[in-house]
Write a protein that holds these residues in place. Structure first.
Motif, short mmCIF file in Angstrom:
data_model
loop_
_atom_site.label_atom_id
_atom_site.label_comp_id
_atom_site.label_asym_id
_atom_site.label_seq_id
_atom_site.Cartn_x
_atom_site.Cartn_y
_atom_site.Cartn_z
N GLU A 37 38.57 37.10 34.26
CA GLU A 37 38.04 36.96 32.90
C GLU A 37 39.07 37.41 31.86
OE1 GLU A 37 35.78 36.02 29.67
OE2 GLU A 37 35.55 35.36 31.74
N ALA A 38 39.80 38.47 32.16
CA ALA A 38 40.85 38.93 31.24
C ALA A 38 41.89 37.82 31.05
CB ALA A 38 41.50 40.20 31.77
N THR A 39 42.27 37.17 32.15
CA THR A 39 43.24 36.07 32.06
C THR A 39 42.68 34.92 31.24
OG1 THR A 39 44.22 36.68 34.17
CG2 THR A 39 44.65 34.45 33.39
N ARG A 40 41.41 34.57 31.47
CA ARG A 40 40.78 33.50 30.67
C ARG A 40 40.86 33.82 29.17
NH1 ARG A 40 36.56 34.33 34.37
NH2 ARG A 40 36.80 32.97 36.17
N ARG A 41 40.59 35.07 28.82
CA ARG A 41 40.62 35.47 27.41
C ARG A 41 42.03 35.42 26.84
NH1 ARG A 41 36.04 40.26 26.84
NH2 ARG A 41 34.41 39.11 27.94
N ILE A 42 43.01 35.83 27.63
CA ILE A 42 44.41 35.77 27.19
C ILE A 42 44.81 34.31 26.98
CG2 ILE A 42 46.79 36.14 27.97
CD1 ILE A 42 45.65 38.78 29.33
N ARG A 43 44.42 33.43 27.89
CA ARG A 43 44.72 32.00 27.76
C ARG A 43 43.98 31.39 26.58
NH1 ARG A 43 49.03 32.82 30.08
NH2 ARG A 43 49.28 32.46 32.30
N ALA A 44 42.74 31.81 26.37
CA ALA A 44 41.94 31.27 25.26
C ALA A 44 42.59 31.60 23.91
CB ALA A 44 40.51 31.80 25.31
N ALA A 45 43.33 32.72 23.87
CA ALA A 45 44.03 33.12 22.64
C ALA A 45 45.33 32.34 22.47
CB ALA A 45 44.31 34.62 22.67
N GLY A 46 45.64 31.47 23.44
CA GLY A 46 46.83 30.63 23.34
C GLY A 46 48.08 31.23 23.95
N ASP A 47 47.94 32.37 24.62
CA ASP A 47 49.10 33.05 25.20
C ASP A 47 49.45 32.42 26.54
OD1 ASP A 47 51.05 34.84 26.08
OD2 ASP A 47 49.98 36.59 25.27
N ARG A 48 50.70 31.96 26.68
CA ARG A 48 51.17 31.31 27.91
C ARG A 48 52.00 32.24 28.79
NH1 ARG A 48 47.46 28.50 28.54
NH2 ARG A 48 48.52 27.77 30.39
N VAL A 49 51.93 33.53 28.56
CA VAL A 49 52.67 34.52 29.35
C VAL A 49 52.39 34.32 30.84
CG1 VAL A 49 50.82 36.25 29.10
CG2 VAL A 49 53.14 36.99 29.66
N PRO A 50 53.41 34.43 31.70
CA PRO A 50 53.14 34.36 33.13
C PRO A 50 52.22 35.49 33.58
CG PRO A 50 55.48 34.11 32.71
CD PRO A 50 54.85 34.53 31.42
N VAL A 51 51.14 35.14 34.29
CA VAL A 51 50.19 36.12 34.82
C VAL A 51 50.20 36.01 36.34
CG1 VAL A 51 47.80 36.93 34.86
CG2 VAL A 51 48.74 35.95 32.75
N PRO A 58 53.91 40.91 26.25
CA PRO A 58 54.80 41.15 27.38
C PRO A 58 55.44 39.85 27.89
CG PRO A 58 52.52 41.20 28.11
CD PRO A 58 52.50 41.11 26.60
N ASP A 59 56.53 40.03 28.64
CA ASP A 59 57.20 38.90 29.28
C ASP A 59 56.44 38.43 30.51
OD1 ASP A 59 59.55 38.86 27.55
OD2 ASP A 59 60.06 40.77 28.49
N ALA A 60 55.67 39.33 31.12
CA ALA A 60 54.87 39.01 32.30
C ALA A 60 53.72 40.00 32.41
CB ALA A 60 55.72 39.06 33.57
N ILE A 61 52.64 39.55 33.05
CA ILE A 61 51.48 40.41 33.30
C ILE A 61 51.21 40.41 34.80
CG2 ILE A 61 49.01 40.79 32.91
CD1 ILE A 61 49.34 39.34 30.21
N LEU A 62 51.09 41.62 35.37
CA LEU A 62 50.60 41.78 36.73
C LEU A 62 49.14 42.18 36.60
CD1 LEU A 62 53.56 43.73 38.40
CD2 LEU A 62 53.13 41.27 38.38
N MET A 63 48.23 41.33 37.08
CA MET A 63 46.79 41.47 36.80
C MET A 63 46.00 41.69 38.08
SD MET A 63 44.55 41.22 34.19
CE MET A 63 45.18 40.11 32.91
N ASP A 64 45.40 42.87 38.20
CA ASP A 64 44.48 43.14 39.30
C ASP A 64 43.27 42.22 39.14
OD1 ASP A 64 43.01 44.24 41.37
OD2 ASP A 64 42.60 46.12 40.34
N CYS A 65 42.88 41.56 40.21
CA CYS A 65 41.74 40.65 40.13
C CYS A 65 40.41 41.39 40.08
CB CYS A 65 41.74 39.69 41.33
SG CYS A 65 43.12 38.54 41.31
N GLN A 66 40.30 42.49 40.84
CA GLN A 66 39.04 43.23 40.93
C GLN A 66 39.10 44.49 40.08
OE1 GLN A 66 40.66 42.30 44.05
NE2 GLN A 66 39.46 40.42 44.05
N MET A 67 38.62 44.36 38.84
CA MET A 67 38.50 45.53 37.97
C MET A 67 37.07 45.59 37.46
SD MET A 67 42.06 45.66 35.76
CE MET A 67 42.07 43.94 35.23
N PRO A 68 36.58 46.79 37.11
CA PRO A 68 35.21 46.90 36.61
C PRO A 68 35.05 46.24 35.24
CG PRO A 68 36.32 49.03 36.51
CD PRO A 68 37.24 48.08 37.21
#
Length: 107
Positions: free
Chosen positions: A71-85, A55-65
């Motif tokens: 943690e989802a953002t950390r994993r996306i960044r660890a994969a090298g993805d620089r998409v705006p979150v 995606p061009d951008a991600i809107l990420m809820d902080c509190q998910m089960p």
């Protein structure tokens, strides 16, 4: 010209939000503005769909089960993805902002 302000025509957005009402309202608003919206109901799905749809951008809820938005953002960044979150949270405290930025979110 005023109706062009706030348009998102053709922008691909990944919306990660576990609350059904919030998810529906946000998705409808984005679609009305012209965005192409992919929806994730949890952090695991958000990581998978970020890889799948680029995606061009991600809107990420902080509190998910299970895997939260941080943690989802950390994993996306660890994969090298620089998409705006961009964080979505009902708890807009200074600490949560620092935590979100530390996890690799942009705003």
């Amino acid at each position: 010209a005023d109706e062009e302000i706030g348009r998102l025509d053709g922008i691909v957005v990944l919306l990660a939000e576990d609350h059904p009402t919030n998810r529906t309202m946000l998705a409808e608003t984005l679609i009305e503005r012209g965005a192409i919206v992919h929806v994730a109901e949890n952090g695991e799905e958000a990581v998978r769909l970020a890889t799948e749809y680029r995606p061009d951008a991600i809107l990420m809820d902080c509190q998910m089960p299970r895997i939260d938005g941080l943690e989802a953002t950390r994993r996306i960044r660890a994969a090298g993805d620089r998409v705006p979150v961009i964080a979505l949270t009902a708890f807009a405290t200074l600490n949560i902002r620092e935590d979100c930025l530390a996890a690799g979110m942009n705003s």
